[in-house]
Design a protein around this motif. Structure first.
Motif, PDB file in Angstrom:
ATOM      1  N   ALA A  57       1.156  -1.035   0.205  1.00  0.00           N
ATOM      2  CA  ALA A  57      -0.482  -0.261   0.109  1.00  0.00           C
ATOM      3  C   ALA A  57       0.724   1.525   0.098  1.00  0.00           C
ATOM      4  O   ALA A  57       1.878   1.532   0.578  1.00  0.00           O
ATOM      5  CB  ALA A  57      -0.810  -0.187   0.993  1.00  0.00           C
ATOM      6  N   ARG A  58      -0.098   2.121  -0.580  1.00  0.00           N
ATOM      7  CA  ARG A  58       0.984   3.410  -0.645  1.00  0.00           C
ATOM      8  C   ARG A  58       0.332   4.889  -0.725  1.00  0.00           C
ATOM      9  O   ARG A  58      -0.735   4.405  -1.034  1.00  0.00           O
ATOM     10  CB  ARG A  58       2.402   3.302  -1.965  1.00  0.00           C
ATOM     11  CG  ARG A  58       1.751   3.401  -3.192  1.00  0.00           C
ATOM     12  CD  ARG A  58       2.573   2.976  -4.479  1.00  0.00           C
ATOM     13  NE  ARG A  58       2.028   2.256  -5.553  1.00  0.00           N
ATOM     14  CZ  ARG A  58       1.222   1.576  -6.444  1.00  0.00           C
ATOM     15  NH1 ARG A  58       1.006   0.392  -4.945  1.00  0.00           N
ATOM     16  NH2 ARG A  58       1.347   1.841  -6.984  1.00  0.00           N
ATOM     17  N   GLU A  59       0.815   6.146  -0.675  1.00  0.00           N
ATOM     18  CA  GLU A  59       0.274   6.798  -0.793  1.00  0.00           C
ATOM     19  C   GLU A  59      -0.076   7.320  -2.282  1.00  0.00           C
ATOM     20  O   GLU A  59       1.311   7.809  -2.939  1.00  0.00           O
ATOM     21  CB  GLU A  59       0.713   7.940   0.264  1.00  0.00           C
ATOM     22  CG  GLU A  59      -0.523   9.432   0.451  1.00  0.00           C
ATOM     23  CD  GLU A  59      -0.206  10.560   1.031  1.00  0.00           C
ATOM     24  OE1 GLU A  59       0.221  11.450   1.073  1.00  0.00           O
ATOM     25  OE2 GLU A  59      -0.492   9.774   2.719  1.00  0.00           O
ATOM     26  N   HIS A  62      -3.873  11.866  -6.779  1.00  0.00           N
ATOM     27  CA  HIS A  62      -4.531  11.893  -7.425  1.00  0.00           C
ATOM     28  C   HIS A  62      -4.512  13.255  -9.178  1.00  0.00           C
ATOM     29  O   HIS A  62      -4.058  14.159  -8.644  1.00  0.00           O
ATOM     30  CB  HIS A  62      -6.435  12.963  -6.995  1.00  0.00           C
ATOM     31  CG  HIS A  62      -7.187  12.325  -7.602  1.00  0.00           C
ATOM     32  ND1 HIS A  62      -7.740  13.086  -8.715  1.00  0.00           N
ATOM     33  CD2 HIS A  62      -8.670  11.604  -7.899  1.00  0.00           C
ATOM     34  CE1 HIS A  62      -8.652  12.998  -9.380  1.00  0.00           C
ATOM     35  NE2 HIS A  62      -9.691  11.301  -9.035  1.00  0.00           N
ATOM     36  N   PRO A  63      -4.958  12.672 -10.048  1.00  0.00           N
ATOM     37  CA  PRO A  63      -4.162  13.504 -11.029  1.00  0.00           C
ATOM     38  C   PRO A  63      -5.059  14.869 -11.288  1.00  0.00           C
ATOM     39  O   PRO A  63      -4.179  15.851 -12.097  1.00  0.00           O
ATOM     40  CB  PRO A  63      -4.107  12.191 -12.037  1.00  0.00           C
ATOM     41  CG  PRO A  63      -4.698  10.852 -11.576  1.00  0.00           C
ATOM     42  CD  PRO A  63      -4.815  10.887 -10.280  1.00  0.00           C
ATOM     43  N   ARG A  64      -6.095  15.065 -11.212  1.00  0.00           N
ATOM     44  CA  ARG A  64      -6.496  15.589 -11.552  1.00  0.00           C
ATOM     45  C   ARG A  64      -7.126  16.975 -11.021  1.00  0.00           C
ATOM     46  O   ARG A  64      -6.778  17.627 -10.767  1.00  0.00           O
ATOM     47  CB  ARG A  64      -8.189  15.468 -11.899  1.00  0.00           C
ATOM     48  CG  ARG A  64      -8.727  14.596 -13.588  1.00  0.00           C
ATOM     49  CD  ARG A  64     -10.125  14.967 -13.351  1.00  0.00           C
ATOM     50  NE  ARG A  64     -10.454  14.144 -14.663  1.00  0.00           N
ATOM     51  CZ  ARG A  64     -11.230  13.586 -14.965  1.00  0.00           C
ATOM     52  NH1 ARG A  64     -12.089  13.874 -14.099  1.00  0.00           N
ATOM     53  NH2 ARG A  64     -11.712  13.162 -16.259  1.00  0.00           N
ATOM     54  N   THR A  65      -7.138  16.015  -9.358  1.00  0.00           N
ATOM     55  CA  THR A  65      -6.925  17.418  -8.421  1.00  0.00           C
ATOM     56  C   THR A  65      -6.232  17.592  -7.179  1.00  0.00           C
ATOM     57  O   THR A  65      -5.624  18.886  -6.461  1.00  0.00           O
ATOM     58  CB  THR A  65      -8.182  16.783  -7.250  1.00  0.00           C
ATOM     59  OG1 THR A  65      -7.616  15.603  -6.557  1.00  0.00           O
ATOM     60  CG2 THR A  65     -10.030  16.727  -8.034  1.00  0.00           C
ATOM     61  N   GLY A  66      -4.562  16.182  -7.471  1.00  0.00           N
ATOM     62  CA  GLY A  66      -3.717  16.554  -6.887  1.00  0.00           C
ATOM     63  C   GLY A  66      -3.750  16.016  -5.019  1.00  0.00           C
ATOM     64  O   GLY A  66      -2.623  16.281  -4.443  1.00  0.00           O
ATOM     65  N   GLU A  67      -5.101  16.042  -5.130  1.00  0.00           N
ATOM     66  CA  GLU A  67      -5.334  15.492  -3.533  1.00  0.00           C
ATOM     67  C   GLU A  67      -4.482  14.462  -3.171  1.00  0.00           C
ATOM     68  O   GLU A  67      -4.580  13.017  -3.835  1.00  0.00           O
ATOM     69  CB  GLU A  67      -6.736  15.123  -2.859  1.00  0.00           C
ATOM     70  CG  GLU A  67      -7.282  16.413  -3.724  1.00  0.00           C
ATOM     71  CD  GLU A  67      -7.672  17.409  -2.400  1.00  0.00           C
ATOM     72  OE1 GLU A  67      -7.932  16.690  -1.044  1.00  0.00           O
ATOM     73  OE2 GLU A  67      -8.083  18.631  -2.308  1.00  0.00           O
ATOM     74  N   PRO A  68      -3.756  13.972  -1.827  1.00  0.00           N
ATOM     75  CA  PRO A  68      -3.267  12.452  -1.723  1.00  0.00           C
ATOM     76  C   PRO A  68      -3.987  11.711  -1.629  1.00  0.00           C
ATOM     77  O   PRO A  68      -5.517  11.791  -0.913  1.00  0.00           O
ATOM     78  CB  PRO A  68      -2.597  12.864  -0.665  1.00  0.00           C
ATOM     79  CG  PRO A  68      -2.646  14.393  -0.050  1.00  0.00           C
ATOM     80  CD  PRO A  68      -3.780  14.534  -0.812  1.00  0.00           C
ATOM     81  N   ILE A  69      -3.990  10.170  -2.225  1.00  0.00           N
ATOM     82  CA  ILE A  69      -4.954   9.427  -2.001  1.00  0.00           C
ATOM     83  C   ILE A  69      -4.489   8.080  -1.658  1.00  0.00           C
ATOM     84  O   ILE A  69      -3.256   8.424  -1.701  1.00  0.00           O
ATOM     85  CB  ILE A  69      -5.695   8.482  -3.341  1.00  0.00           C
ATOM     86  CG1 ILE A  69      -4.745   9.048  -4.633  1.00  0.00           C
ATOM     87  CG2 ILE A  69      -6.146   9.910  -3.649  1.00  0.00           C
ATOM     88  CD1 ILE A  69      -5.304   8.246  -5.758  1.00  0.00           C
ATOM     89  N   GLN A  70      -4.888   7.072  -1.356  1.00  0.00           N
ATOM     90  CA  GLN A  70      -4.174   6.360  -0.372  1.00  0.00           C
ATOM     91  C   GLN A  70      -4.705   5.195  -1.441  1.00  0.00           C
ATOM     92  O   GLN A  70      -5.389   4.416  -1.794  1.00  0.00           O
ATOM     93  CB  GLN A  70      -4.919   5.556   1.148  1.00  0.00           C
ATOM     94  CG  GLN A  70      -4.513   4.176   1.588  1.00  0.00           C
ATOM     95  CD  GLN A  70      -2.662   4.757   2.391  1.00  0.00           C
ATOM     96  OE1 GLN A  70      -2.747   5.726   2.394  1.00  0.00           O
ATOM     97  NE2 GLN A  70      -1.822   3.747   1.548  1.00  0.00           N
ATOM     98  N   ILE A  71      -3.398   3.680  -1.946  1.00  0.00           N
ATOM     99  CA  ILE A  71      -3.282   2.469  -3.038  1.00  0.00           C
ATOM    100  C   ILE A  71      -3.191   1.886  -2.324  1.00  0.00           C
ATOM    101  O   ILE A  71      -2.545   1.773  -1.706  1.00  0.00           O
ATOM    102  CB  ILE A  71      -2.356   3.221  -3.943  1.00  0.00           C
ATOM    103  CG1 ILE A  71      -2.619   4.687  -4.626  1.00  0.00           C
ATOM    104  CG2 ILE A  71      -2.813   2.394  -5.245  1.00  0.00           C
ATOM    105  CD1 ILE A  71      -1.412   5.085  -5.644  1.00  0.00           C
ATOM    106  N   ALA A  72      -4.354   1.012  -2.160  1.00  0.00           N
ATOM    107  CA  ALA A  72      -4.533  -0.008  -2.084  1.00  0.00           C
ATOM    108  C   ALA A  72      -3.160  -1.334  -2.290  1.00  0.00           C
ATOM    109  O   ALA A  72      -2.336  -1.282  -2.950  1.00  0.00           O
ATOM    110  CB  ALA A  72      -5.532  -1.130  -1.916  1.00  0.00           C
ATOM    111  N   ALA A  73      -2.592  -2.084  -1.437  1.00  0.00           N
ATOM    112  CA  ALA A  73      -1.524  -2.613  -1.812  1.00  0.00           C
ATOM    113  C   ALA A  73      -2.332  -4.184  -2.598  1.00  0.00           C
ATOM    114  O   ALA A  73      -3.778  -4.293  -2.524  1.00  0.00           O
ATOM    115  CB  ALA A  73      -1.396  -4.273  -0.514  1.00  0.00           C
ATOM    116  N   SER A  74      -1.421  -4.790  -3.752  1.00  0.00           N
ATOM    117  CA  SER A  74      -2.081  -6.156  -4.698  1.00  0.00           C
ATOM    118  C   SER A  74      -1.005  -7.172  -5.063  1.00  0.00           C
ATOM    119  O   SER A  74       0.159  -6.543  -4.391  1.00  0.00           O
ATOM    120  CB  SER A  74      -2.761  -4.976  -5.178  1.00  0.00           C
ATOM    121  OG  SER A  74      -1.444  -4.760  -6.475  1.00  0.00           O
ATOM    122  N   LYS A  75      -1.216  -7.740  -5.813  1.00  0.00           N
ATOM    123  CA  LYS A  75      -0.364  -8.410  -6.124  1.00  0.00           C
ATOM    124  C   LYS A  75      -0.081  -8.154  -7.374  1.00  0.00           C
ATOM    125  O   LYS A  75      -1.686  -8.648  -8.357  1.00  0.00           O
ATOM    126  CB  LYS A  75      -1.301 -10.149  -5.811  1.00  0.00           C
ATOM    127  CG  LYS A  75      -1.235 -10.420  -4.661  1.00  0.00           C
ATOM    128  CD  LYS A  75      -1.544 -12.152  -4.086  1.00  0.00           C
ATOM    129  CE  LYS A  75      -1.806 -12.252  -3.347  1.00  0.00           C
ATOM    130  NZ  LYS A  75      -0.603 -12.469  -2.256  1.00  0.00           N
TER     131      LYS A  75
END
Length: 92
Positions: A57-59, A62-75
């Motif tokens: 998982a990482r931070e 958001h490409p449009r707003t520039g807001e930080p978002i949390q990206i979930a862990a994945s395989k």
């Protein structure tokens, strides 16, 4: 190279008709996909290894707003080239 072009090359190299080559290519890709879906790995000596890696998982931003978002862990699927493939690509 597209899948169709790849099938043509396999047919030519393997002395197969196009339908047999397409069936073989689909079978190989299907086995690789099924094995990775189960979390396994496939190793071709000298060519490389297909395996599954965990992406933490990482931070992100958001490409449009520039807001930080949390990206979930994945395989994710990964391929690691073997020495024979590296040598062939390098030209040696």
């Amino acid at each position: 190279m597209t899948k169709s072009e790849f099938v043509d090359h396999v047919a030519q190299k393997g002395d197969l008709d196009k339908k047999e080559a397409a069936t073989a290519v689909d079978a190989v890709l299907g086995v690789i996909e099924e094995t990775l879906a189960r979390g396994g790995e496939i190793t071709f000596s000298g060519f490389g290894k297909f395996h599954v890696a965990d992406r933490g998982a990482r931070e992100g931003v958001h490409p449009r707003t520039g807001e930080p978002i949390q990206i979930a862990a994945s395989k994710v699927p990964r391929f690691t080239a073997g020495s024979g493939l590296k040598k062939a690509v390098k030209g040696g």
